[in-house]
Scaffold this motif. Structure first.
Motif, mmCIF file in Angstrom:
data_model
loop_
_atom_site.group_PDB
_atom_site.id
_atom_site.type_symbol
_atom_site.label_atom_id
_atom_site.label_comp_id
_atom_site.label_asym_id
_atom_site.label_seq_id
_atom_site.Cartn_x
_atom_site.Cartn_y
_atom_site.Cartn_z
ATOM 1 N N ASP A 76 88.376 -7.958 -37.503
ATOM 2 C CA ASP A 76 89.156 -9.063 -38.069
ATOM 3 C C ASP A 76 88.169 -10.173 -38.471
ATOM 4 O O ASP A 76 86.954 -9.967 -38.476
ATOM 5 C CB ASP A 76 90.212 -9.563 -37.076
ATOM 6 N N ASN A 77 88.675 -11.334 -38.820
ATOM 7 C CA ASN A 77 87.784 -12.404 -39.294
ATOM 8 C C ASN A 77 87.467 -13.436 -38.223
ATOM 9 O O ASN A 77 86.952 -14.516 -38.522
ATOM 10 C CB ASN A 77 88.395 -13.093 -40.516
ATOM 11 N N LYS A 78 87.774 -13.122 -36.961
ATOM 12 C CA LYS A 78 87.474 -14.050 -35.885
ATOM 13 C C LYS A 78 85.987 -13.953 -35.523
ATOM 14 O O LYS A 78 85.406 -12.874 -35.487
ATOM 15 C CB LYS A 78 88.329 -13.744 -34.655
ATOM 16 N N GLY A 79 85.381 -15.084 -35.204
ATOM 17 C CA GLY A 79 83.991 -15.087 -34.784
ATOM 18 C C GLY A 79 83.022 -15.185 -35.943
ATOM 19 O O GLY A 79 83.387 -15.400 -37.106
ATOM 20 N N ASN A 80 81.742 -14.991 -35.644
ATOM 21 C CA ASN A 80 80.670 -15.103 -36.626
ATOM 22 C C ASN A 80 80.678 -13.910 -37.578
ATOM 23 O O ASN A 80 80.638 -12.756 -37.131
ATOM 24 C CB ASN A 80 79.330 -15.172 -35.881
ATOM 25 N N PRO A 81 80.717 -14.117 -38.887
ATOM 26 C CA PRO A 81 80.758 -12.995 -39.835
ATOM 27 C C PRO A 81 79.560 -12.061 -39.714
ATOM 28 O O PRO A 81 79.707 -10.838 -39.861
ATOM 29 C CB PRO A 81 80.797 -13.696 -41.206
ATOM 30 N N VAL A 82 78.383 -12.609 -39.466
ATOM 31 C CA VAL A 82 77.190 -11.766 -39.324
ATOM 32 C C VAL A 82 77.315 -10.888 -38.084
ATOM 33 O O VAL A 82 77.009 -9.690 -38.115
ATOM 34 C CB VAL A 82 75.921 -12.636 -39.263
ATOM 35 N N SER A 83 77.787 -11.453 -36.988
ATOM 36 C CA SER A 83 77.973 -10.682 -35.751
ATOM 37 C C SER A 83 79.042 -9.618 -35.946
ATOM 38 O O SER A 83 78.919 -8.487 -35.445
ATOM 39 C CB SER A 83 78.355 -11.612 -34.604
ATOM 40 N N ASN A 84 80.130 -9.947 -36.670
ATOM 41 C CA ASN A 84 81.176 -8.959 -36.937
ATOM 42 C C ASN A 84 80.640 -7.795 -37.761
ATOM 43 O O ASN A 84 80.993 -6.638 -37.522
ATOM 44 C CB ASN A 84 82.345 -9.624 -37.667
ATOM 45 N N GLY A 142 82.452 -5.317 -41.373
ATOM 46 C CA GLY A 142 82.897 -6.548 -40.719
ATOM 47 C C GLY A 142 84.342 -6.848 -41.079
ATOM 48 O O GLY A 142 85.195 -5.967 -41.078
ATOM 49 N N GLY A 143 84.619 -8.096 -41.420
ATOM 50 C CA GLY A 143 85.984 -8.488 -41.775
ATOM 51 C C GLY A 143 86.233 -8.585 -43.270
ATOM 52 O O GLY A 143 87.172 -9.246 -43.713
ATOM 53 N N LYS A 144 85.410 -7.888 -44.074
ATOM 54 C CA LYS A 144 85.466 -8.040 -45.533
ATOM 55 C C LYS A 144 86.713 -7.433 -46.148
ATOM 56 O O LYS A 144 87.209 -7.933 -47.171
ATOM 57 C CB LYS A 144 84.219 -7.402 -46.150
ATOM 58 N N TYR A 145 87.253 -6.338 -45.552
ATOM 59 C CA TYR A 145 88.370 -5.629 -46.180
ATOM 60 C C TYR A 145 89.563 -5.537 -45.235
ATOM 61 O O TYR A 145 89.849 -4.483 -44.667
ATOM 62 C CB TYR A 145 87.932 -4.227 -46.603
ATOM 63 N N PRO A 146 90.281 -6.633 -45.042
ATOM 64 C CA PRO A 146 91.480 -6.567 -44.187
ATOM 65 C C PRO A 146 92.596 -5.781 -44.878
ATOM 66 O O PRO A 146 92.701 -5.765 -46.104
ATOM 67 C CB PRO A 146 91.872 -8.042 -44.032
#
Length: 494
Positions: A429-437, A468-472
Protein backbone atom coordinates in the motif's frame (compact mmCIF):
# COMPACT_ATOMS: atom_id res chain seq x y z
CA UNK A 1 -34.63 16.57 -30.97
CA UNK A 2 -31.42 17.78 -29.30
CA UNK A 3 -33.46 19.12 -26.38
CA UNK A 4 -35.12 15.72 -25.94
CA UNK A 5 -31.75 13.99 -25.87
CA UNK A 6 -30.48 16.44 -23.25
CA UNK A 7 -33.59 15.84 -21.11
CA UNK A 8 -33.16 12.07 -21.38
CA UNK A 9 -29.49 12.33 -20.40
CA UNK A 10 -30.32 14.52 -17.41
CA UNK A 11 -33.07 12.10 -16.37
CA UNK A 12 -30.59 9.21 -16.58
CA UNK A 13 -28.14 11.05 -14.34
CA UNK A 14 -30.95 12.00 -11.98
CA UNK A 15 -31.98 8.38 -11.53
CA UNK A 16 -28.46 7.02 -11.29
CA UNK A 17 -27.63 9.48 -8.53
CA UNK A 18 -30.11 7.80 -6.16
CA UNK A 19 -33.08 10.21 -6.38
CA UNK A 20 -35.46 7.37 -7.28
CA UNK A 21 -35.44 5.99 -3.71
CA UNK A 22 -39.06 6.02 -2.56
CA UNK A 23 -38.52 4.49 0.87
CA UNK A 24 -36.39 7.35 2.21
CA UNK A 25 -36.42 11.01 1.21
CA UNK A 26 -33.61 13.30 2.27
CA UNK A 27 -34.74 16.72 3.49
CA UNK A 28 -31.40 18.36 4.21
CA UNK A 29 -27.64 18.06 4.02
CA UNK A 30 -25.38 15.72 5.94
CA UNK A 31 -23.70 17.42 8.91
CA UNK A 32 -21.12 16.44 11.50
CA UNK A 33 -22.81 15.14 14.68
CA UNK A 34 -21.10 17.32 17.24
CA UNK A 35 -22.67 15.54 20.23
CA UNK A 36 -20.75 12.36 19.35
CA UNK A 37 -17.41 13.80 18.28
CA UNK A 38 -14.94 12.03 20.53
CA UNK A 39 -11.19 12.24 20.89
CA UNK A 40 -10.91 8.97 18.92
CA UNK A 41 -12.04 8.32 15.36
CA UNK A 42 -15.24 6.29 14.95
CA UNK A 43 -16.39 3.42 12.77
CA UNK A 44 -19.01 0.64 12.41
CA UNK A 45 -22.17 2.30 13.68
CA UNK A 46 -25.45 0.55 14.53
CA UNK A 47 -28.69 1.76 16.09
CA UNK A 48 -31.50 0.18 18.13
CA UNK A 49 -35.02 -0.03 16.70
CA UNK A 50 -36.44 -0.39 20.22
CA UNK A 51 -34.68 2.20 22.38
CA UNK A 52 -32.85 5.45 21.75
CA UNK A 53 -29.56 3.62 21.69
CA UNK A 54 -26.50 3.56 19.49
CA UNK A 55 -23.28 1.53 19.34
CA UNK A 56 -20.10 2.17 17.40
CA UNK A 57 -16.41 1.38 17.51
CA UNK A 58 -13.62 3.79 18.26
CA UNK A 59 -9.96 3.32 17.40
CA UNK A 60 -8.14 2.88 20.73
CA UNK A 61 -4.56 2.12 19.66
CA UNK A 62 -3.15 1.80 23.18
CA UNK A 63 -5.89 -0.10 25.03
CA UNK A 64 -5.66 -3.82 25.80
CA UNK A 65 -9.09 -4.99 27.01
CA UNK A 66 -10.70 -6.31 23.84
CA UNK A 67 -14.12 -6.90 25.44
CA UNK A 68 -14.49 -3.45 26.97
CA UNK A 69 -17.79 -1.77 26.06
CA UNK A 70 -18.19 1.75 27.42
CA UNK A 71 -21.75 3.04 27.90
CA UNK A 72 -22.43 6.77 27.95
CA UNK A 73 -25.49 9.03 27.89
CA UNK A 74 -25.94 11.85 25.39
CA UNK A 75 -28.83 14.19 24.70
CA UNK A 76 -29.75 15.04 21.14
CA UNK A 77 -32.92 15.53 19.09
CA UNK A 78 -34.94 15.87 22.28
CA UNK A 79 -34.11 12.42 23.66
CA UNK A 80 -31.57 10.87 26.00
CA UNK A 81 -29.57 8.32 24.01
CA UNK A 82 -27.53 5.46 25.42
CA UNK A 83 -24.23 5.20 23.56
CA UNK A 84 -22.23 1.95 23.67
CA UNK A 85 -18.61 2.36 22.54
CA UNK A 86 -16.60 -0.73 21.57
CA UNK A 87 -12.83 -0.41 21.16
CA UNK A 88 -11.63 -1.26 17.65
CA UNK A 89 -8.02 -2.31 17.56
CA UNK A 90 -7.54 -2.79 13.82
CA UNK A 91 -5.28 -5.49 12.39
CA UNK A 92 -2.79 -5.74 15.28
CA UNK A 93 -5.08 -7.37 17.84
CA UNK A 94 -8.36 -7.99 16.11
CA UNK A 95 -11.58 -6.31 15.10
CA UNK A 96 -14.80 -5.76 17.06
CA UNK A 97 -17.91 -4.47 15.25
CA UNK A 98 -21.51 -4.06 16.51
CA UNK A 99 -24.33 -5.87 14.69
CA UNK A 100 -27.44 -4.63 16.48
CA UNK A 101 -29.60 -4.46 19.61
CA UNK A 102 -32.49 -6.87 20.15
CA UNK A 103 -35.86 -6.13 21.74
CA UNK A 104 -34.51 -6.80 25.25
CA UNK A 105 -31.55 -4.43 24.90
CA UNK A 106 -28.92 -7.09 24.32
CA UNK A 107 -26.14 -6.33 21.83
CA UNK A 108 -24.95 -8.66 19.08
CA UNK A 109 -21.41 -7.97 17.89
CA UNK A 110 -18.66 -9.52 15.78
CA UNK A 111 -15.17 -10.34 16.95
CA UNK A 112 -12.38 -11.25 14.50
CA UNK A 113 -8.95 -12.28 15.77
CA UNK A 114 -5.83 -13.31 13.86
CA UNK A 115 -4.55 -16.83 14.46
CA UNK A 116 -0.92 -17.92 14.64
CA UNK A 117 -0.62 -18.79 10.95
CA UNK A 118 -2.04 -15.64 9.38
CA UNK A 119 -5.69 -16.72 9.25
CA UNK A 120 -8.71 -15.37 11.12
CA UNK A 121 -11.04 -16.64 13.83
CA UNK A 122 -14.53 -15.11 13.69
CA UNK A 123 -17.27 -15.29 16.28
CA UNK A 124 -20.64 -13.64 16.79
CA UNK A 125 -21.27 -12.71 20.41
CA UNK A 126 -24.31 -11.59 22.38
CA UNK A 127 -24.02 -9.33 25.42
CA UNK A 128 -27.31 -9.40 27.35
CA UNK A 129 -28.75 -6.33 29.05
CA UNK A 130 -27.50 -7.73 32.38
CA UNK A 131 -23.97 -8.10 30.98
CA UNK A 132 -23.92 -11.87 30.47
CA UNK A 133 -21.82 -12.78 27.42
CA UNK A 134 -22.73 -15.60 25.03
CA UNK A 135 -21.19 -16.85 21.81
CA UNK A 136 -23.68 -17.72 19.06
CA UNK A 137 -23.12 -20.68 16.75
CA UNK A 138 -23.53 -19.72 13.09
CA UNK A 139 -23.35 -22.64 10.62
CA UNK A 140 -21.00 -22.05 7.65
CA UNK A 141 -19.41 -18.96 9.25
CA UNK A 142 -15.96 -18.63 7.70
CA UNK A 143 -13.90 -15.45 7.44
CA UNK A 144 -10.83 -15.12 5.24
CA UNK A 145 -10.54 -11.32 5.11
CA UNK A 146 -10.19 -10.22 8.73
CA UNK A 147 -13.19 -7.90 8.34
CA UNK A 148 -16.75 -8.73 9.43
CA UNK A 149 -19.81 -6.56 9.90
CA UNK A 150 -23.56 -7.09 10.14
CA UNK A 151 -27.05 -5.82 10.85
CA UNK A 152 -30.02 -7.18 12.84
CA UNK A 153 -33.66 -6.84 11.76
CA UNK A 154 -36.11 -5.05 14.05
CA UNK A 155 -38.04 -8.28 14.72
CA UNK A 156 -34.73 -9.95 15.78
CA UNK A 157 -35.41 -12.65 13.22
CA UNK A 158 -32.94 -11.92 10.42
CA UNK A 159 -29.28 -11.03 10.52
CA UNK A 160 -27.36 -9.79 7.49
CA UNK A 161 -23.65 -10.58 7.70
CA UNK A 162 -20.73 -9.35 5.62
CA UNK A 163 -17.86 -11.82 5.50
CA UNK A 164 -15.47 -13.48 3.07
CA UNK A 165 -16.09 -17.21 2.95
CA UNK A 166 -14.82 -19.88 0.60
CA UNK A 167 -17.51 -19.16 -2.00
CA UNK A 168 -17.91 -15.38 -2.06
CA UNK A 169 -18.31 -13.44 -5.29
CA UNK A 170 -15.53 -11.11 -4.14
CA UNK A 171 -13.67 -10.02 -1.03
CA UNK A 172 -16.68 -9.70 1.28
CA UNK A 173 -20.24 -10.73 0.43
CA UNK A 174 -23.57 -10.18 2.18
CA UNK A 175 -25.41 -13.20 3.61
CA UNK A 176 -28.68 -13.64 5.50
CA UNK A 177 -29.35 -15.98 8.41
CA UNK A 178 -32.67 -16.56 10.18
CA UNK A 179 -33.39 -17.33 13.84
CA UNK A 180 -35.55 -20.48 13.88
CA UNK A 181 -36.37 -22.57 16.95
CA UNK A 182 -33.61 -21.00 19.08
CA UNK A 183 -30.91 -21.49 16.45
CA UNK A 184 -29.48 -19.49 13.58
CA UNK A 185 -29.94 -21.01 10.12
CA UNK A 186 -27.30 -21.72 7.50
CA UNK A 187 -26.01 -18.69 5.62
CA UNK A 188 -27.68 -17.74 2.33
CA UNK A 189 -25.69 -15.56 -0.08
CA UNK A 190 -27.72 -12.57 -1.30
CA UNK A 191 -26.67 -13.26 -4.89
CA UNK A 192 -24.84 -11.57 -7.72
CA UNK A 193 -27.11 -8.51 -8.02
CA UNK A 194 -26.05 -7.32 -4.56
CA UNK A 195 -22.61 -8.92 -4.27
CA UNK A 196 -19.71 -8.10 -6.60
CA UNK A 197 -16.02 -8.92 -6.85
CA UNK A 198 -15.47 -5.90 -4.59
CA UNK A 199 -16.44 -5.52 -0.91
CA UNK A 200 -20.00 -5.24 0.37
CA UNK A 201 -20.02 -4.28 4.08
CA UNK A 202 -22.03 -2.67 6.94
CA UNK A 203 -25.55 -3.85 5.98
CA UNK A 204 -28.67 -2.23 7.45
CA UNK A 205 -32.10 -3.84 6.99
CA UNK A 206 -35.10 -1.50 7.33
CA UNK A 207 -38.24 -2.49 9.26
CA UNK A 208 -39.98 -3.87 6.16
CA UNK A 209 -37.26 -6.57 6.02
CA UNK A 210 -36.96 -5.78 2.31
CA UNK A 211 -35.13 -2.47 2.02
CA UNK A 212 -31.40 -2.97 2.44
CA UNK A 213 -28.68 -0.34 2.71
CA UNK A 214 -25.01 -1.30 2.55
CA UNK A 215 -21.57 0.12 1.72
CA UNK A 216 -19.45 -1.01 -1.23
CA UNK A 217 -16.25 0.02 -2.98
CA UNK A 218 -17.57 -1.21 -6.35
CA UNK A 219 -16.84 0.68 -9.53
CA UNK A 220 -18.90 3.76 -10.32
CA UNK A 221 -18.99 5.24 -6.83
CA UNK A 222 -17.91 8.66 -5.64
CA UNK A 223 -15.28 7.63 -3.08
CA UNK A 224 -13.62 4.63 -1.45
CA UNK A 225 -16.93 3.25 -0.14
CA UNK A 226 -20.39 4.52 -1.06
CA UNK A 227 -23.80 3.74 0.43
CA UNK A 228 -26.20 1.79 -1.81
CA UNK A 229 -29.85 0.80 -1.48
CA UNK A 230 -31.64 -2.26 -2.89
CA UNK A 231 -35.02 -3.93 -2.34
CA UNK A 232 -35.71 -7.65 -1.91
CA UNK A 233 -38.11 -9.06 -4.54
CA UNK A 234 -39.03 -12.47 -3.07
CA UNK A 235 -38.51 -14.79 -0.10
CA UNK A 236 -35.42 -16.49 -1.52
CA UNK A 237 -33.35 -13.45 -0.45
CA UNK A 238 -31.40 -13.85 -3.69
CA UNK A 239 -33.46 -11.64 -6.01
CA UNK A 240 -33.00 -7.88 -5.55
CA UNK A 241 -33.47 -4.66 -7.43
CA UNK A 242 -30.34 -3.11 -8.95
CA UNK A 243 -28.52 -1.30 -6.11
CA UNK A 244 -28.87 2.49 -6.27
CA UNK A 245 -26.12 4.86 -5.20
CA UNK A 246 -27.46 7.04 -2.36
CA UNK A 247 -25.93 10.23 -3.68
CA UNK A 248 -27.28 12.51 -0.94
CA UNK A 249 -25.03 10.72 1.56
CA UNK A 250 -21.96 9.87 -0.52
CA UNK A 251 -18.87 12.01 -1.13
CA UNK A 252 -15.32 11.63 -2.43
CA UNK A 253 -14.48 10.12 0.99
CA UNK A 254 -15.77 6.78 2.33
CA UNK A 255 -19.26 6.40 3.77
CA UNK A 256 -20.29 3.30 5.75
CA UNK A 257 -22.79 2.13 8.41
CA UNK A 258 -25.88 4.00 7.18
CA UNK A 259 -28.83 3.42 9.59
CA UNK A 260 -32.01 5.00 10.98
CA UNK A 261 -35.12 4.25 13.09
CA UNK A 262 -38.73 5.19 12.46
CA UNK A 263 -39.09 7.32 15.62
CA UNK A 264 -36.23 9.68 14.77
CA UNK A 265 -36.18 12.15 11.83
CA UNK A 266 -32.48 11.60 11.14
CA UNK A 267 -30.30 8.93 9.59
CA UNK A 268 -26.74 8.32 10.77
CA UNK A 269 -23.56 7.09 9.08
CA UNK A 270 -19.76 7.21 9.24
CA UNK A 271 -17.73 9.42 6.90
CA UNK A 272 -13.98 8.74 6.85
CA UNK A 273 -11.27 11.32 7.08
CA UNK A 274 -8.80 11.78 4.23
CA UNK A 275 -6.27 9.28 5.60
CA UNK A 276 -8.13 6.29 7.01
CA UNK A 277 -11.42 4.38 7.17
CA UNK A 278 -11.95 5.80 10.67
CA UNK A 279 -13.89 9.02 10.63
CA UNK A 280 -16.78 10.95 12.13
CA UNK A 281 -20.42 10.21 12.84
CA UNK A 282 -22.66 12.18 10.48
CA UNK A 283 -26.39 12.86 10.54
CA UNK A 284 -28.80 13.76 7.76
CA UNK A 285 -32.53 14.64 8.08
CA UNK A 286 -34.92 12.19 6.39
CA UNK A 287 -38.57 11.34 5.86
CA UNK A 288 -39.29 7.64 5.44
CA UNK A 289 -42.11 5.71 3.86
CA UNK A 290 -41.52 2.17 5.07
CA UNK A 291 -44.24 -0.26 6.22
CA UNK A 292 -43.02 -2.54 9.00
CA UNK A 293 -42.98 -6.25 8.18
CA UNK A 294 -45.59 -8.16 10.22
CA UNK A 295 -45.34 -11.46 8.32
CA UNK A 296 -43.61 -14.60 9.51
CA UNK A 297 -42.67 -16.19 6.22
CA UNK A 298 -39.44 -18.16 6.51
CA UNK A 299 -36.64 -17.94 3.98
CA UNK A 300 -37.47 -20.18 1.03
CA UNK A 301 -34.73 -22.62 0.10
CA UNK A 302 -35.14 -22.73 -3.68
CA UNK A 303 -32.18 -25.11 -3.93
CA UNK A 304 -32.62 -28.45 -2.19
CA UNK A 305 -28.99 -29.43 -2.68
CA UNK A 306 -25.56 -27.89 -2.28
CA UNK A 307 -23.25 -27.90 -5.27
CA UNK A 308 -20.08 -26.32 -6.61
CA UNK A 309 -20.04 -24.65 -10.02
CA UNK A 310 -16.65 -24.06 -11.65
CA UNK A 311 -16.53 -21.00 -13.90
CA UNK A 312 -14.04 -18.98 -15.93
CA UNK A 313 -12.86 -16.16 -13.65
CA UNK A 314 -12.98 -13.65 -16.51
CA UNK A 315 -16.20 -14.54 -18.34
CA UNK A 316 -17.98 -16.37 -15.46
CA UNK A 317 -19.08 -19.06 -17.93
CA UNK A 318 -19.17 -22.71 -16.89
CA UNK A 319 -16.06 -24.70 -17.85
CA UNK A 320 -15.24 -28.43 -17.82
CA UNK A 321 -13.42 -29.27 -14.62
CA UNK A 322 -11.90 -31.91 -12.39
CA UNK A 323 -12.57 -32.19 -8.68
CA UNK A 324 -9.89 -33.91 -6.59
CA UNK A 325 -10.86 -35.03 -3.07
CA UNK A 326 -7.43 -34.98 -1.46
CA UNK A 327 -8.07 -37.23 1.57
CA UNK A 328 -9.77 -39.95 -0.51
CA UNK A 329 -7.47 -39.82 -3.58
CA UNK A 330 -10.60 -39.52 -5.72
CA UNK A 331 -10.95 -37.52 -8.95
CA UNK A 332 -14.30 -36.55 -10.47
CA UNK A 333 -14.71 -35.01 -13.92
CA UNK A 334 -17.68 -32.99 -15.15
CA UNK A 335 -18.07 -31.32 -18.53
CA UNK A 336 -20.61 -28.99 -16.92
CA UNK A 337 -18.20 -28.05 -14.12
CA UNK A 338 -20.99 -28.74 -11.58
CA UNK A 339 -20.35 -31.06 -8.62
CA UNK A 340 -22.83 -32.03 -5.92
CA UNK A 341 -21.39 -31.17 -2.51
CA UNK A 342 -23.38 -33.13 0.05
CA UNK A 343 -20.66 -35.77 0.57
CA UNK A 344 -17.78 -33.26 0.63
CA UNK A 345 -18.17 -31.87 4.16
CA UNK A 346 -14.83 -31.75 5.95
CA UNK A 347 -12.87 -32.60 2.80
CA UNK A 348 -9.96 -30.80 1.14
CA UNK A 349 -10.82 -30.10 -2.50
CA UNK A 350 -8.79 -29.09 -5.54
CA UNK A 351 -10.60 -27.80 -8.64
CA UNK A 352 -8.71 -28.03 -11.94
CA UNK A 353 -9.31 -27.24 -15.59
CA UNK A 354 -6.87 -27.28 -18.51
CA UNK A 355 -5.49 -23.79 -19.12
CA UNK A 356 -6.56 -22.42 -15.71
CA UNK A 357 -4.92 -21.80 -12.34
CA UNK A 358 -6.23 -24.38 -9.88
CA UNK A 359 -8.17 -23.60 -6.70
CA UNK A 360 -7.83 -25.42 -3.38
CA UNK A 361 -10.14 -25.17 -0.38
CA UNK A 362 -11.04 -26.91 2.85
CA UNK A 363 -14.79 -27.49 3.27
CA UNK A 364 -16.14 -26.80 6.75
CA UNK A 365 -18.92 -28.50 8.66
CA UNK A 366 -21.45 -27.77 5.94
CA UNK A 367 -21.78 -26.29 2.46
CA UNK A 368 -24.35 -23.49 1.91
CA UNK A 369 -27.43 -24.65 0.02
CA UNK A 370 -27.54 -23.94 -3.69
CA UNK A 371 -24.83 -22.67 -5.97
CA UNK A 372 -21.29 -22.17 -4.62
CA UNK A 373 -19.14 -20.68 -7.36
CA UNK A 374 -15.48 -21.61 -7.84
CA UNK A 375 -13.62 -19.06 -9.99
CA UNK A 376 -10.61 -20.38 -11.95
CA UNK A 377 -8.35 -17.77 -13.53
CA UNK A 378 -7.27 -18.46 -17.17
CA UNK A 379 -3.53 -18.88 -17.84
CA UNK A 380 -3.50 -16.54 -20.82
CA UNK A 381 -0.42 -14.56 -21.87
CA UNK A 382 -0.34 -11.11 -20.31
CA UNK A 383 -2.87 -11.87 -17.58
CA UNK A 384 -2.02 -11.38 -13.90
CA UNK A 385 -3.26 -13.65 -11.13
CA UNK A 386 -3.13 -12.67 -7.46
CA UNK A 387 -1.84 -15.23 -4.99
CA UNK A 388 -4.68 -14.65 -2.54
CA UNK A 389 -3.29 -16.33 0.57
CA UNK A 390 0.44 -15.57 0.34
CA UNK A 391 1.24 -13.63 3.52
CA UNK A 392 4.37 -12.33 5.21
CA UNK A 393 5.41 -11.37 8.69
CA UNK A 394 4.65 -7.70 9.22
CA UNK A 395 7.18 -5.37 7.49
CA UNK A 396 9.43 -8.31 6.49
CA UNK A 397 9.93 -10.72 3.58
CA UNK A 398 9.49 -13.79 5.82
CA UNK A 399 6.78 -15.96 4.29
CA UNK A 400 4.18 -17.24 6.77
CA UNK A 401 3.74 -21.01 6.82
CA UNK A 402 0.05 -20.55 5.99
CA UNK A 403 1.20 -19.39 2.52
CA UNK A 404 2.87 -22.67 1.59
CA UNK A 405 -0.34 -24.31 0.42
CA UNK A 406 -1.00 -21.60 -2.18
CA UNK A 407 2.64 -21.56 -3.31
CA UNK A 408 2.67 -25.35 -3.62
CA UNK A 409 -0.42 -25.06 -5.81
CA UNK A 410 1.52 -22.70 -8.09
CA UNK A 411 4.39 -25.22 -8.20
CA UNK A 412 1.95 -27.95 -9.20
CA UNK A 413 0.40 -25.83 -11.96
CA UNK A 414 3.85 -24.97 -13.34
CA UNK A 415 4.86 -28.63 -13.33
CA UNK A 416 1.66 -29.50 -15.21
CA UNK A 417 2.34 -26.69 -17.72
CA UNK A 418 6.09 -26.95 -18.54
CA UNK A 419 5.91 -24.12 -21.10
CA UNK A 420 4.45 -21.72 -18.52
CA UNK A 421 6.80 -18.87 -17.58
CA UNK A 422 5.86 -16.26 -15.01
CA UNK A 423 6.88 -12.84 -13.74
CA UNK A 424 6.24 -12.30 -10.05
CA UNK A 425 5.02 -8.81 -9.11
CA UNK A 426 5.11 -7.47 -5.56
CA UNK A 427 2.93 -4.61 -4.33
CA UNK A 428 2.43 -2.69 -1.08
CA UNK A 429 0.00 0.00 0.00
CA UNK A 430 1.14 3.64 0.12
CA UNK A 431 1.77 3.79 3.87
CA UNK A 432 5.32 4.54 4.99
CA UNK A 433 8.42 5.51 3.04
CA UNK A 434 8.05 4.87 -0.73
CA UNK A 435 11.69 3.78 -1.07
CA UNK A 436 11.32 1.31 1.81
CA UNK A 437 8.05 -0.01 0.31
CA UNK A 438 9.78 -0.56 -3.03
CA UNK A 439 12.59 -2.47 -1.35
CA UNK A 440 10.15 -4.52 0.73
CA UNK A 441 8.08 -5.50 -2.31
CA UNK A 442 11.21 -6.61 -4.17
CA UNK A 443 12.41 -8.65 -1.20
CA UNK A 444 9.06 -10.40 -0.97
CA UNK A 445 9.15 -11.21 -4.68
CA UNK A 446 12.63 -12.65 -4.24
CA UNK A 447 11.43 -14.76 -1.30
CA UNK A 448 8.59 -16.24 -3.35
CA UNK A 449 10.92 -16.89 -6.29
CA UNK A 450 13.37 -18.69 -3.98
CA UNK A 451 10.55 -20.85 -2.64
CA UNK A 452 9.53 -21.92 -6.16
CA UNK A 453 13.13 -22.66 -7.15
CA UNK A 454 13.66 -24.73 -4.02
CA UNK A 455 10.62 -26.77 -5.08
CA UNK A 456 12.29 -27.64 -8.37
CA UNK A 457 11.02 -24.93 -10.75
CA UNK A 458 13.79 -23.87 -13.19
CA UNK A 459 14.99 -20.37 -12.35
CA UNK A 460 14.77 -19.42 -16.05
CA UNK A 461 10.99 -19.76 -15.85
CA UNK A 462 10.70 -17.17 -13.06
CA UNK A 463 11.41 -13.45 -13.05
CA UNK A 464 10.19 -10.84 -10.65
CA UNK A 465 9.96 -7.17 -9.80
CA UNK A 466 8.71 -5.14 -6.84
CA UNK A 467 6.59 -2.07 -7.51
CA UNK A 468 6.01 -0.81 -3.97
CA UNK A 469 2.78 1.18 -3.88
CA UNK A 470 2.91 2.31 -7.52
CA UNK A 471 0.02 0.17 -8.84
CA UNK A 472 -2.89 0.02 -6.38
CA UNK A 473 -5.97 -1.97 -7.37
CA UNK A 474 -8.12 -0.30 -4.71
CA UNK A 475 -8.26 2.92 -2.74
CA UNK A 476 -5.52 3.53 -0.17
CA UNK A 477 -7.98 5.61 1.82
CA UNK A 478 -9.16 2.80 4.11
CA UNK A 479 -7.53 -0.15 5.86
CA UNK A 480 -10.02 -2.53 4.26
CA UNK A 481 -9.05 -1.44 0.75
CA UNK A 482 -5.35 -1.01 1.53
CA UNK A 483 -5.13 -4.70 2.31
CA UNK A 484 -6.14 -5.42 -1.29
CA UNK A 485 -3.10 -3.47 -2.46
CA UNK A 486 -0.68 -5.55 -0.35
CA UNK A 487 -0.34 -8.49 -2.70
CA UNK A 488 1.89 -10.74 -4.78
CA UNK A 489 0.79 -11.50 -8.34
CA UNK A 490 2.22 -13.55 -11.15
CA UNK A 491 1.94 -12.50 -14.77
CA UNK A 492 1.80 -15.09 -17.55
CA UNK A 493 4.64 -14.42 -19.97
CA UNK A 494 4.54 -14.96 -23.73
Amino acid sequence: MKLAIVILCLLSVYLSEGQSIEQVKFTGRAELMLELTHRYKSNYLTISHHQYRMAFTELHPYESDLDEIVTEKHNFHGHTWMIDILPDYGDDQGLVTPIGFDYYGGLYYNKVLSDEVGGHISTINYLSNNNILYEDVIPDLVNQSGLQSGGLSKNDRFMILSTQGAFTHGKDDLYVIEYIENNWSHMTNLGSVVNTKYQEITPFLATDNKTLFFASDRQGGKGGYDIYMTERLDDTWQNWTRPINVSEVNSIQSETSFCFIETDPFAYFIRSDELDVYGDIMEIPIKQNIVEDSSFTEIIDVYKKSYFKVVDGASENNIPAELIIVEDFITRKKESGIFEAEDLVGKTLVFKSAGYFSSKLKVGESVPLGENIIYLQPLTAGSSITLENVLFERATANILTSSYEQLDLLVEVMNENPDLNIRLKGHTDNKGNPVSNLELSQNRVDAVADYLRNKGINRRRISGIGYGGKYPIASNETEETRQLNRRVEFEIME
